[in-house]
Design a protein around this motif. Structure first.
Motif, PDB file in Angstrom:
ATOM      1  N   TYR A 110      13.777  18.458 -13.073  1.00  9.90           N
ATOM      2  CA  TYR A 110      13.607  16.987 -13.205  1.00  9.90           C
ATOM      3  C   TYR A 110      12.906  16.465 -11.700  1.00  9.90           C
ATOM      4  O   TYR A 110      13.421  16.754 -10.795  1.00  9.90           O
ATOM      5  CB  TYR A 110      14.947  16.543 -13.065  1.00  9.90           C
ATOM      6  CG  TYR A 110      15.271  14.885 -13.509  1.00  9.90           C
ATOM      7  CD1 TYR A 110      15.114  14.382 -14.753  1.00  9.90           C
ATOM      8  CD2 TYR A 110      15.185  13.730 -12.524  1.00  9.90           C
ATOM      9  CE1 TYR A 110      15.319  12.987 -15.064  1.00  9.90           C
ATOM     10  CE2 TYR A 110      15.300  12.597 -12.777  1.00  9.90           C
ATOM     11  CZ  TYR A 110      15.347  12.268 -14.038  1.00  9.90           C
ATOM     12  OH  TYR A 110      15.111  10.889 -14.187  1.00  9.90           O
ATOM     13  N   VAL A 111      11.824  15.855 -12.034  1.00 12.13           N
ATOM     14  CA  VAL A 111      11.208  15.439 -10.685  1.00 12.13           C
ATOM     15  C   VAL A 111      11.249  13.997 -10.373  1.00 12.13           C
ATOM     16  O   VAL A 111      11.379  13.121 -10.923  1.00 12.13           O
ATOM     17  CB  VAL A 111       9.591  15.549 -11.080  1.00 12.13           C
ATOM     18  CG1 VAL A 111       8.612  15.324  -9.918  1.00 12.13           C
ATOM     19  CG2 VAL A 111       9.131  16.873 -11.724  1.00 12.13           C
ATOM     20  N   TYR A 165       0.863  -1.177   0.121  1.00 11.64           N
ATOM     21  CA  TYR A 165       0.012  -0.029  -0.031  1.00 11.64           C
ATOM     22  C   TYR A 165       0.856   1.249   0.096  1.00 11.64           C
ATOM     23  O   TYR A 165       2.060   1.272   0.605  1.00 11.64           O
ATOM     24  CB  TYR A 165      -1.080  -0.038   1.277  1.00 11.64           C
ATOM     25  CG  TYR A 165      -2.053  -1.126   1.320  1.00 11.64           C
ATOM     26  CD1 TYR A 165      -3.265  -1.066   0.588  1.00 11.64           C
ATOM     27  CD2 TYR A 165      -1.699  -2.271   1.774  1.00 11.64           C
ATOM     28  CE1 TYR A 165      -4.098  -2.083   0.442  1.00 11.64           C
ATOM     29  CE2 TYR A 165      -2.437  -3.421   2.017  1.00 11.64           C
ATOM     30  CZ  TYR A 165      -3.532  -3.136   1.305  1.00 11.64           C
ATOM     31  OH  TYR A 165      -4.608  -4.381   1.262  1.00 11.64           O
ATOM     32  N   VAL A 166       0.475   2.221  -0.423  1.00 11.50           N
ATOM     33  CA  VAL A 166       1.033   3.400  -0.606  1.00 11.50           C
ATOM     34  C   VAL A 166       0.484   4.474   0.385  1.00 11.50           C
ATOM     35  O   VAL A 166      -0.740   4.767  -0.147  1.00 11.50           O
ATOM     36  CB  VAL A 166       0.921   4.072  -2.154  1.00 11.50           C
ATOM     37  CG1 VAL A 166       1.685   5.595  -2.030  1.00 11.50           C
ATOM     38  CG2 VAL A 166       1.687   3.066  -3.117  1.00 11.50           C
ATOM     39  N   GLU A 167       1.131   4.902   1.469  1.00 12.28           N
ATOM     40  CA  GLU A 167       0.826   5.882   2.461  1.00 12.28           C
ATOM     41  C   GLU A 167       0.607   7.128   1.888  1.00 12.28           C
ATOM     42  O   GLU A 167      -0.173   7.919   1.866  1.00 12.28           O
ATOM     43  CB  GLU A 167       1.551   5.764   3.632  1.00 12.28           C
ATOM     44  CG  GLU A 167       1.328   4.467   4.261  1.00 12.28           C
ATOM     45  CD  GLU A 167       1.890   4.369   5.647  1.00 12.28           C
ATOM     46  OE1 GLU A 167       2.639   5.454   6.008  1.00 12.28           O
ATOM     47  OE2 GLU A 167       1.868   3.510   6.393  1.00 12.28           O
ATOM     48  N   ASN A 168       1.923   7.697   1.365  1.00  9.05           N
ATOM     49  CA  ASN A 168       2.087   9.028   0.583  1.00  9.05           C
ATOM     50  C   ASN A 168       3.125   8.985  -0.301  1.00  9.05           C
ATOM     51  O   ASN A 168       4.024   8.010  -0.357  1.00  9.05           O
ATOM     52  CB  ASN A 168       1.856   9.981   1.567  1.00  9.05           C
ATOM     53  CG  ASN A 168       3.072  10.019   2.693  1.00  9.05           C
ATOM     54  OD1 ASN A 168       4.435  10.046   2.111  1.00  9.05           O
ATOM     55  ND2 ASN A 168       2.870   9.496   3.889  1.00  9.05           N
ATOM     56  N   ILE A 169       3.191  10.379  -1.036  1.00 14.71           N
ATOM     57  CA  ILE A 169       4.698  10.366  -1.857  1.00 14.71           C
ATOM     58  C   ILE A 169       4.850  11.722  -1.521  1.00 14.71           C
ATOM     59  O   ILE A 169       4.147  12.491  -1.217  1.00 14.71           O
ATOM     60  CB  ILE A 169       4.171  10.431  -3.401  1.00 14.71           C
ATOM     61  CG1 ILE A 169       3.168  11.126  -3.787  1.00 14.71           C
ATOM     62  CG2 ILE A 169       3.824   8.725  -3.640  1.00 14.71           C
ATOM     63  CD1 ILE A 169       3.047  10.954  -5.321  1.00 14.71           C
ATOM     64  N   ARG A 170       6.098  11.958  -1.876  1.00 16.36           N
ATOM     65  CA  ARG A 170       6.705  13.270  -1.326  1.00 16.36           C
ATOM     66  C   ARG A 170       7.616  13.756  -2.743  1.00 16.36           C
ATOM     67  O   ARG A 170       8.623  13.079  -3.089  1.00 16.36           O
ATOM     68  CB  ARG A 170       7.627  13.377  -0.222  1.00 16.36           C
ATOM     69  CG  ARG A 170       7.057  13.073   1.136  1.00 16.36           C
ATOM     70  CD  ARG A 170       7.755  13.486   2.239  1.00 16.36           C
ATOM     71  NE  ARG A 170       9.059  12.574   2.355  1.00 16.36           N
ATOM     72  CZ  ARG A 170       9.097  11.367   3.026  1.00 16.36           C
ATOM     73  NH1 ARG A 170       7.735  11.090   3.603  1.00 16.36           N
ATOM     74  NH2 ARG A 170      10.145  10.769   3.105  1.00 16.36           N
ATOM     75  N   LEU A 171       7.236  14.782  -3.571  1.00 22.58           N
ATOM     76  CA  LEU A 171       7.817  15.114  -4.855  1.00 22.58           C
ATOM     77  C   LEU A 171       8.862  16.304  -4.595  1.00 22.58           C
ATOM     78  O   LEU A 171       8.538  17.154  -3.745  1.00 22.58           O
ATOM     79  CB  LEU A 171       6.544  15.637  -5.882  1.00 22.58           C
ATOM     80  CG  LEU A 171       5.606  14.571  -6.272  1.00 22.58           C
ATOM     81  CD1 LEU A 171       4.577  15.062  -7.115  1.00 22.58           C
ATOM     82  CD2 LEU A 171       6.273  13.498  -6.776  1.00 22.58           C
ATOM     83  N   ILE A 172      10.002  16.315  -5.410  1.00 21.18           N
ATOM     84  CA  ILE A 172      10.947  17.124  -5.301  1.00 21.18           C
ATOM     85  C   ILE A 172      11.167  17.525  -6.870  1.00 21.18           C
ATOM     86  O   ILE A 172      11.265  16.694  -7.638  1.00 21.18           O
ATOM     87  CB  ILE A 172      12.316  16.560  -4.627  1.00 21.18           C
ATOM     88  CG1 ILE A 172      11.907  16.200  -3.293  1.00 21.18           C
ATOM     89  CG2 ILE A 172      13.357  17.506  -4.956  1.00 21.18           C
ATOM     90  CD1 ILE A 172      11.582  17.479  -2.479  1.00 21.18           C
ATOM     91  N   ALA A 173      11.638  18.637  -7.295  1.00 25.76           N
ATOM     92  CA  ALA A 173      11.863  19.012  -8.460  1.00 25.76           C
ATOM     93  C   ALA A 173      13.207  19.824  -8.287  1.00 25.76           C
ATOM     94  O   ALA A 173      13.387  20.667  -7.974  1.00 25.76           O
ATOM     95  CB  ALA A 173      10.754  20.133  -9.254  1.00 25.76           C
TER      96      ALA A 173
END
Length: 291
Positions: A283-284, A134-142
Motif C-alpha cells: 500500500y503506497v 508548488y510541489v518541491e518533492n514527494i517521498r514515497l513509502i510502501a
C-alpha cells in the motif's frame, strides 16, 4: 489501511482490543499534533505518535461542537527519506467517511501513472485556494504485509550498460513527447509494440521473473495498492518501542524510481540483502512537500 498496521510493528495488536488502548494513548499523548480550521464549522485534526525513529501511527479525525475528537481513520506510517522531484500532482478527495485524500502524478523517467495515499492532509488543507501551491518533492513509502526475497537477474557489465542507454533513450523520448513531438510519440508507440511482442515470445519459454527485473502494477480495487518487484539497494531494521516487533525497511529500485518498503520481519519470506529482489503486495503512501 488498518490491515497494514503489521508493517509498522503492530502485527500482534492489529486484531485485538489492545489496539483501542493504543489509539487512546495516541490521543492523550501524541508526538506531533496538526490542526486545520477547514471551513467555518470544521476543525481537522491529525495526531502522530512515533514508536521508533521512523515508524508510527496517525490518528485522523475532526473536532465536534464539544471539542471532542471524532476519529475517522487509523493510519500506519513511516517517515520517507527518499525524495522524488515532481513538477505537478493532482490531489483527489476520496468521498468516504474516513476523509482520505489520494495523490496522482506521472513519473518523469518512465511515464508511469502512480497514485498514493496522502500522509500530510492538514498541510494540503491549509493551502489557500487563491494562492498557487508548488510541489518541491514527494517521498514515497510502501507498506507491505506479505513479501518474498528472490534472486536477481544475472547480468554482466555489457547488459547493464545497454540497459542504461535504453532507459536514457526512452526518458529523452518521453520528455519530447510531453512537449508534443509527434515523431517521439510514434517512436514510443513502436517501442511499446515491439516490447510487448518480444515479451509474448519469451513467456512461452521463460519464467516471468527471469524476464522482468521489476514491475509496479495496480493491485485489487484500492487506488494506492500495488504489486511490486524491485531490486534491494539498501535495508535496515527498526524496532517498535511498544511491541518490540522488528520491521525491515528496504530501499527498492523499481522501474527506474526508488521507494522505501516497510514490512514486518515475520511477514517477509527470506532475508533481505543488497542486490536481491523484493516481490510483494504494498500500500503506497507519501508525503508531499508543498511550498
Amino acid at each position: 489501511m488498518e490491515q497494514y498496521l503489521s508493517a509498522v510493528g503492530f502485527k500482534k495488536l492489529e486484531e485485538t482490543k489492545q489496539m483501542k488502548d493504543v489509539i487512546q494513548q495516541i490521543i492523550n499523548d501524541p508526538t506531533e499534533k496538526y490542526i486545520s480550521n477547514y471551513g467555518e464549522d470544521k476543525i481537522k485534526v491529525e495526531l502522530l505518535k512515533e514508536y521508533s525513529d521512523e515508524l508510527g501511527i496517525i490518528v485522523r479525525g475532526e473536532l465536534d461542537e464539544k471539542e471532542e475528537l471524532k476519529v475517522f481513520s487509523i493510519i500506519p506510517y513511516k517517515k520517507g527519506n527518499l525524495t522524488m522531484d515532481i513538477d505537478e500532482v493532482d490531489v483527489i478527495y476520496s468521498n468516504n467517511s474516513k476523509d482520505d485524500y489520494y495523490v496522482y502524478f506521472e513519473d518523469i523517467k518512465t511515464g508511469n501513472p502512480i497514485t498514493f495515499f496522502l500522509q500530510n492532509v492538514v498541510d494540503y488543507l491549509d493551502i489557500d485556494e487563491d494562492e498557487d501551491a508548488y510541489v518541491e518533492n514527494i517521498r514515497l513509502i510502501a507498506l507491505s504485509n506479505e513479501g518474498t526475497v528472490i534472486f536477481p537477474i544475472n547480468k554482466d557489465e555489457v547488459d547493464k550498460n545497454l540497459e542504461q542507454e535504453e532507459e536514457q533513450w526512452r526518458a529523452n523520448l518521453l520528455e519530447l513527447a510531453r512537449e508534443g513531438d509527434e515523431e517521439a510519440i510514434q517512436l514510443l508507440e513502436i517501442d511499446a509494440e515491439q516490447s510487448a511482442e518480444l515479451f509474448k515470445v519469451r513467456t512461452k519459454h521463460e519464467d516471468l521473473l527471469t524476464i522482468l527485473e521489476g514491475y509496479f502494477i495496480p493491485y485489487g480495487l484500492n487506488d494506492a495498492e500495488y504489486s511490486i518487484l524491485g531490486t534491494i539497494e539498501d535495508f535496515c531494521v527498526e524496532t517498535n518501542a511498544l511491541t518490540k516487533e522488528e520491521v525491515y525497511i528496504m530501499d527498492v529500485m523499481c522501474l527506474n524510481f526508488k521507494l522505501q518498503v516497510c514490512i514486518n520481519k515475520k511477514d517477509l519470506i527470506g532475508i533481505p540483502s543488497i542486490g536481491m529482489r523484493y516481490k510483494g503486495i504494498c500500500y503506497v503512501q507519501g508525503h508531499v512537500e508543498f511550498s
